[in-house]
Design a protein around this motif. Sequence first.
Motif, PDB file in Angstrom:
ATOM      1  N   ALA A 108       0.943  -1.347  -0.018  1.00  0.00           N
ATOM      2  CA  ALA A 108       0.075  -0.014   0.027  1.00  0.00           C
ATOM      3  C   ALA A 108       0.740   1.234  -0.079  1.00  0.00           C
ATOM      4  CB  ALA A 108      -0.816  -0.048   1.203  1.00  0.00           C
ATOM      5  N   ALA A 109       2.143   1.221   0.102  1.00  0.00           N
ATOM      6  CA  ALA A 109       2.883   2.332   0.225  1.00  0.00           C
ATOM      7  C   ALA A 109       2.699   3.283  -0.771  1.00  0.00           C
ATOM      8  CB  ALA A 109       4.468   2.013   0.300  1.00  0.00           C
ATOM      9  N   LEU A 115      10.141  11.515  -4.219  1.00  0.00           N
ATOM     10  CA  LEU A 115      10.826  10.668  -3.354  1.00  0.00           C
ATOM     11  C   LEU A 115      12.227  10.251  -4.035  1.00  0.00           C
ATOM     12  CD1 LEU A 115      11.544   9.134  -0.810  1.00  0.00           C
ATOM     13  CD2 LEU A 115      10.230   7.502  -1.786  1.00  0.00           C
ATOM     14  N   ARG A 116      12.138   9.425  -5.157  1.00  0.00           N
ATOM     15  CA  ARG A 116      13.298   8.861  -5.935  1.00  0.00           C
ATOM     16  C   ARG A 116      14.332   9.768  -6.219  1.00  0.00           C
ATOM     17  NH1 ARG A 116      10.368   4.304  -9.360  1.00  0.00           N
ATOM     18  NH2 ARG A 116       9.013   3.370  -7.807  1.00  0.00           N
ATOM     19  N   ALA A 144      10.989  -0.225   0.899  1.00  0.00           N
ATOM     20  CA  ALA A 144      11.780   0.547   0.132  1.00  0.00           C
ATOM     21  C   ALA A 144      12.012  -0.339  -1.166  1.00  0.00           C
ATOM     22  CB  ALA A 144      12.962   0.357   0.960  1.00  0.00           C
ATOM     23  N   GLU A 145      11.977  -1.747  -1.228  1.00  0.00           N
ATOM     24  CA  GLU A 145      12.122  -2.576  -2.394  1.00  0.00           C
ATOM     25  C   GLU A 145      10.864  -2.152  -3.057  1.00  0.00           C
ATOM     26  OE1 GLU A 145      12.632  -6.420  -0.615  1.00  0.00           O
ATOM     27  OE2 GLU A 145      14.654  -6.073  -0.139  1.00  0.00           O
ATOM     28  N   ILE A 149      13.589   2.022  -4.154  1.00  0.00           N
ATOM     29  CA  ILE A 149      14.554   2.957  -3.436  1.00  0.00           C
ATOM     30  C   ILE A 149      15.566   2.153  -2.569  1.00  0.00           C
ATOM     31  CG2 ILE A 149      13.231   5.167  -3.927  1.00  0.00           C
ATOM     32  CD1 ILE A 149      12.529   4.614  -0.610  1.00  0.00           C
ATOM     33  N   ALA A 150      15.492   0.819  -2.374  1.00  0.00           N
ATOM     34  CA  ALA A 150      16.373   0.155  -1.575  1.00  0.00           C
ATOM     35  C   ALA A 150      17.806   0.158  -1.768  1.00  0.00           C
ATOM     36  CB  ALA A 150      15.806  -1.497  -1.488  1.00  0.00           C
ATOM     37  N   PRO A 151      18.167   0.305  -3.172  1.00  0.00           N
ATOM     38  CA  PRO A 151      19.522   0.543  -3.446  1.00  0.00           C
ATOM     39  C   PRO A 151      20.115   1.743  -3.117  1.00  0.00           C
ATOM     40  CG  PRO A 151      18.293  -0.545  -5.445  1.00  0.00           C
ATOM     41  CD  PRO A 151      17.593  -0.034  -4.518  1.00  0.00           C
ATOM     42  N   LEU A 152      19.348   2.791  -2.810  1.00  0.00           N
ATOM     43  CA  LEU A 152      19.955   4.026  -2.482  1.00  0.00           C
ATOM     44  C   LEU A 152      20.137   4.084  -0.737  1.00  0.00           C
ATOM     45  CD1 LEU A 152      17.365   6.241  -4.358  1.00  0.00           C
ATOM     46  CD2 LEU A 152      19.710   5.786  -4.814  1.00  0.00           C
TER      47      LEU A 152
END
Length: 248
Positions: A108-109, A115-116, A144-145, A149-152
Motif C-alpha cells: 500500500a506504500a 522521493l526517488r 523500500a524495495e 529505492i532500496a539500493p539507495l
Amino acid sequence: MMAHVPLGAIKAILFDKDGTLVDFNRTWFGISKELARRSSGGNEAKARDILDEGGYDWAAGRFRPNSVIAAGTVENIVDLWHPDEKPEARAALIREYNDYCVTEGARAAVAIEGLRETLADLRGKGFMLGIATNDSEAGARATAEALGIAPLFHTFIGYDTVARPKPHPDPIFHFAERLGLNPGEIAMVGDNLHDLETARAAGAGLAVGVLSGNSPREALEPYADMVLPSIAGLPEVFAARNIASNRS
C-alpha cells in the motif's frame, strides 16, 4: 535546541520512513483500520473507537501527531489494544501484526512526491543514507524495495534492530557505528517529535523536521534545526555544502 553544525560536517542522513518517505495517512489508514477490526473481533463500532484511541482523528481524516499509531511500534499498538494479554498471546499478536504490516505496508506504500529523485540527488552529493523507523526492519526493507529505492540506502533500522527504538538515541548510534561516523556527522530527518528527540538524545549534527507527515510546524520547530515542507527541500539545503567543498 541542538547545536547546529556546519552543513559541510554532515556525511550521512538518517530518514524516518512513514510520513517522511511515505505518505502516512494514505498508506496506513487502511492497514490500521483492518488491524483495529481484527482486534475488535469484527465489531465495527469498537474498531472505530480503538482506532481513535490509537491516534486516528475521524473529524480531521488523519492520524494525530506523535500518537501511538503515528509514532509508536507494533508492540505499543498491541499493548494499547490488548492490555491484558499474557506474554505468549501478546507475542503471537505482535508476530501477526508485524507480518501483516510488512506485507501490506509495502503493497500500500504511497511515496512522498519526488522521493526517488531527491534520494538519488543526495546520494550523488556523497551522502550515505539510512532509514530508522518504528516499523520493523523487515517492513522498512520491504517498503523500500516496493518503491524501488532500496539500493539507495546503506542501512535499515527498525524498532526490532536496536535495544531501544525512537525516541531513544540507539538508532542513530547504530547507524553511526555501521558507517564509522560520529553522531555529529549525521542528520536525522522526520515528521514526528520522536524523530527529533532521537536526534537530540544522540547528539546528531542536524535535526530536520518535515511537514509531509502528521505534525504541524509549531510542534516541530522547538526541537528542530530546520523545518522543511518535505524531504524534496534537502538537496537545495545541502547545495551549499558542495559549493563550499569546491572552493576549499
